[in-house]
Design a protein around this motif. Structure first.
Motif, mmCIF file in Angstrom:
data_model
loop_
_atom_site.group_PDB
_atom_site.id
_atom_site.type_symbol
_atom_site.label_atom_id
_atom_site.label_comp_id
_atom_site.label_asym_id
_atom_site.label_seq_id
_atom_site.Cartn_x
_atom_site.Cartn_y
_atom_site.Cartn_z
ATOM 1 N N MET A 1 0.857 -1.187 0.000
ATOM 2 C CA MET A 1 0.000 0.000 0.000
ATOM 3 C C MET A 1 0.898 1.243 0.000
ATOM 4 O O MET A 1 1.603 1.484 0.981
ATOM 5 C CB MET A 1 -0.878 -0.056 1.258
ATOM 6 N N ALA A 3 2.322 4.881 0.486
ATOM 7 C CA ALA A 3 1.978 5.934 1.451
ATOM 8 C C ALA A 3 1.479 7.166 0.716
ATOM 9 O O ALA A 3 2.027 7.553 -0.321
ATOM 10 C CB ALA A 3 3.214 6.277 2.264
ATOM 11 N N LEU A 4 0.410 7.764 1.278
ATOM 12 C CA LEU A 4 -0.105 9.011 0.706
ATOM 13 C C LEU A 4 0.851 10.137 1.043
ATOM 14 O O LEU A 4 1.400 10.184 2.143
ATOM 15 C CB LEU A 4 -1.480 9.345 1.307
ATOM 16 N N LEU A 6 1.996 13.811 2.310
ATOM 17 C CA LEU A 6 1.475 14.566 3.460
ATOM 18 C C LEU A 6 0.314 15.473 3.066
ATOM 19 O O LEU A 6 -0.677 15.585 3.790
ATOM 20 C CB LEU A 6 2.610 15.390 4.082
ATOM 21 N N ALA A 9 -2.694 13.194 2.772
ATOM 22 C CA ALA A 9 -3.063 12.498 4.012
ATOM 23 C C ALA A 9 -3.541 13.473 5.084
ATOM 24 O O ALA A 9 -4.396 13.107 5.909
ATOM 25 C CB ALA A 9 -1.873 11.696 4.526
ATOM 26 N N TYR A 12 -7.309 13.966 5.770
ATOM 27 C CA TYR A 12 -7.939 12.766 6.349
ATOM 28 C C TYR A 12 -7.624 12.646 7.840
ATOM 29 O O TYR A 12 -8.507 12.359 8.647
ATOM 30 C CB TYR A 12 -7.449 11.514 5.615
ATOM 31 N N VAL A 13 -6.352 12.854 8.169
ATOM 32 C CA VAL A 13 -5.951 12.772 9.584
ATOM 33 C C VAL A 13 -6.670 13.852 10.389
ATOM 34 O O VAL A 13 -7.242 13.582 11.460
ATOM 35 C CB VAL A 13 -4.417 12.896 9.734
ATOM 36 N N GLY A 15 -9.434 15.298 9.618
ATOM 37 C CA GLY A 15 -10.853 14.938 9.654
ATOM 38 C C GLY A 15 -11.158 13.927 10.741
ATOM 39 O O GLY A 15 -12.131 14.072 11.489
ATOM 40 N N ALA A 16 -10.307 12.908 10.867
ATOM 41 C CA ALA A 16 -10.531 11.869 11.882
ATOM 42 C C ALA A 16 -10.477 12.459 13.294
ATOM 43 O O ALA A 16 -11.339 12.186 14.134
ATOM 44 C CB ALA A 16 -9.487 10.765 11.726
ATOM 45 N N TYR A 17 -9.464 13.297 13.535
ATOM 46 C CA TYR A 17 -9.337 13.878 14.876
ATOM 47 C C TYR A 17 -10.450 14.899 15.146
ATOM 48 O O TYR A 17 -10.901 15.044 16.292
ATOM 49 C CB TYR A 17 -7.940 14.492 15.067
ATOM 50 N N VAL A 19 -13.486 14.619 13.970
ATOM 51 C CA VAL A 19 -14.675 13.806 14.266
ATOM 52 C C VAL A 19 -14.696 13.451 15.752
ATOM 53 O O VAL A 19 -15.725 13.567 16.434
ATOM 54 C CB VAL A 19 -14.688 12.515 13.403
ATOM 55 N N PHE A 20 -13.542 13.044 16.260
ATOM 56 C CA PHE A 20 -13.439 12.700 17.678
ATOM 57 C C PHE A 20 -13.745 13.914 18.556
ATOM 58 O O PHE A 20 -14.524 13.828 19.515
ATOM 59 C CB PHE A 20 -12.036 12.160 17.969
ATOM 60 N N LEU A 23 -17.399 14.673 18.497
ATOM 61 C CA LEU A 23 -18.157 13.732 19.326
ATOM 62 C C LEU A 23 -18.095 14.124 20.798
ATOM 63 O O LEU A 23 -19.119 14.154 21.486
ATOM 64 C CB LEU A 23 -17.570 12.326 19.173
ATOM 65 N N VAL A 24 -16.881 14.424 21.259
ATOM 66 C CA VAL A 24 -16.713 14.791 22.676
ATOM 67 C C VAL A 24 -17.452 16.086 22.974
ATOM 68 O O VAL A 24 -18.154 16.197 23.990
ATOM 69 C CB VAL A 24 -15.208 14.902 23.035
ATOM 70 N N ASP B 36 5.360 2.453 5.859
ATOM 71 C CA ASP B 36 4.488 1.941 4.799
ATOM 72 C C ASP B 36 3.359 2.915 4.473
ATOM 73 O O ASP B 36 3.157 3.292 3.318
ATOM 74 C CB ASP B 36 3.911 0.590 5.272
ATOM 75 N N GLN B 37 2.623 3.342 5.510
ATOM 76 C CA GLN B 37 1.424 4.159 5.286
ATOM 77 C C GLN B 37 1.683 5.653 5.303
ATOM 78 O O GLN B 37 0.855 6.439 4.841
ATOM 79 C CB GLN B 37 0.374 3.839 6.351
#
Lengths: 56, 245
Positions: A1, A3-4, A6, A9, A12-13, A15-17, A19-20, A23-24, B36-37
């Motif tokens: 796979m 790596a994307l 920076l 990526a 996305y990173v 966005g994920a944090y 979302v958390f 939620l809190v 890798d990622q």
């Protein structure tokens, strides 16, 4: 796979944090509303106590 | 004597904030990028602890359900309810962050033929039925008993499901927790473990917060009914949440 890079990526990173965090924060906001309802109930009890003491 | 759910809440809240901040700081400033990622692997420090703590929360709900069935103590019913409620919230987080990672890594928001993802979704949807089940039963005694049975069965299903998935051959979902430690270097492992501890403490804090709020509300309602001269019986109205402690 592969790596994307920076630049790809990062959103996305973030966005994920976010979302958390959302939620809190949503949970804290809901609990704040519930806290205000509890305060209303305390006020109601205080009012009932005043009525009872005033009637006695 | 009523249990005191709010004890230690201030200390736990401070600990949650400090450890969570430290964990996230380590994620971005200490742990190296995955060879890798790359940078996208940073989601792993959030997604995996969310999923693990959510699953542990479901199991905790089952354990408290079992305690309620054994003792009849309504406080255990409340603990079971809150643990499952919080685990569902973290489960939403795990699903959302997992989907974001999947979109970046695999090019898809969801992959239906991946056992880890689908099994987590099944567990999540199973426990999503917990609140409707409670709401469908008006009598508090029966509600608590049936919900406890559901929580025990669901809680037992979680480790069974986990083992079944482990035995399955998966070609796509990364394995980070294994006997070899997923070949993580020390700095990544420490960061991951701190993230896991931070998430667990946050879960406990939020559980205690909600337990304290619900317990206070239940007590206040009882006091108001008594003051208003109403019967402190079972005419409480329908609710999914426990109404007696």
């Amino acid at each position: 796979m592969p790596a994307l890079p920076l630049d790809d990526a990062g959103p996305y990173v973030a966005g994920a944090y976010l979302v958390f965090l959302a939620l809190v924060l949503a949970y804290v906001a809901i609990m704040a509303v519930r806290q205000s309802r509890i305060q209303q109930e305390v006020d109601e009890i205080a009012r009932l106590l005043e009525q009872r003491d005033g009637g006695a | 004597m009523r249990p005191t759910f709010g004890r230690g809440l201030k200390t736990l809240s401070i600990a949650s904030a400090v450890i969570l901040t430290a964990a996230f700081a380590m994620v971005f400033f200490y742990a190296p990028n995955d060879a890798d990622q790359g940078f996208i692997q940073k989601i792993f420090y959030l997604h995996v602890p969310l999923a693990i703590v959510a699953l542990c929360g479901f199991v905790a709900g089952g354990i408290y359900g079992l305690k309620h069935l054994r003792s009849g103590d309504r406080a255990h019913d409340l603990r079971s309810y809150v643990a499952i409620h919080q685990a569902l919230i973290l489960g939403v987080g795990a699903l959302a962050t997992g989907s974001i990672w999947a979109r970046a890594a695999w090019g898809h928001w969801w992959v239906w033929d991946e056992p880890t993802l689908v099994s987590f979704l099944i567990v999540f949807l199973l426990f999503a039925c917990y609140q409707p089940l409670r709401f469908s039963i008006e009598d508090p005694e029966r509600q608590a008993r049936y919900a406890a049975v559901f929580a025990v069965v669901g809680g037992a299903f979680v480790p069974l499901n986990f083992m079944a998935v482990r035995l399955a051959e998966s070609l796509t979902h990364p394995r980070v927790l294994s006997t070899t430690g997923g070949a993580m270097p020390g700095s990544m492992r420490i960061t991951f473990l701190l993230s896991l501890v931070a998430m667990a403490i946050l879960f406990i804090t939020l559980c205690k917060y909600e337990l304290s709020a619900k317990s206070t509300r239940i007590q206040l309602r009882g006091m108001r009914r008594r003051l208003a001269g109403e019967d402190d019986g079972l005419a409480l109205g329908r609710s999914a949440a426990p109404q007696q402690v």
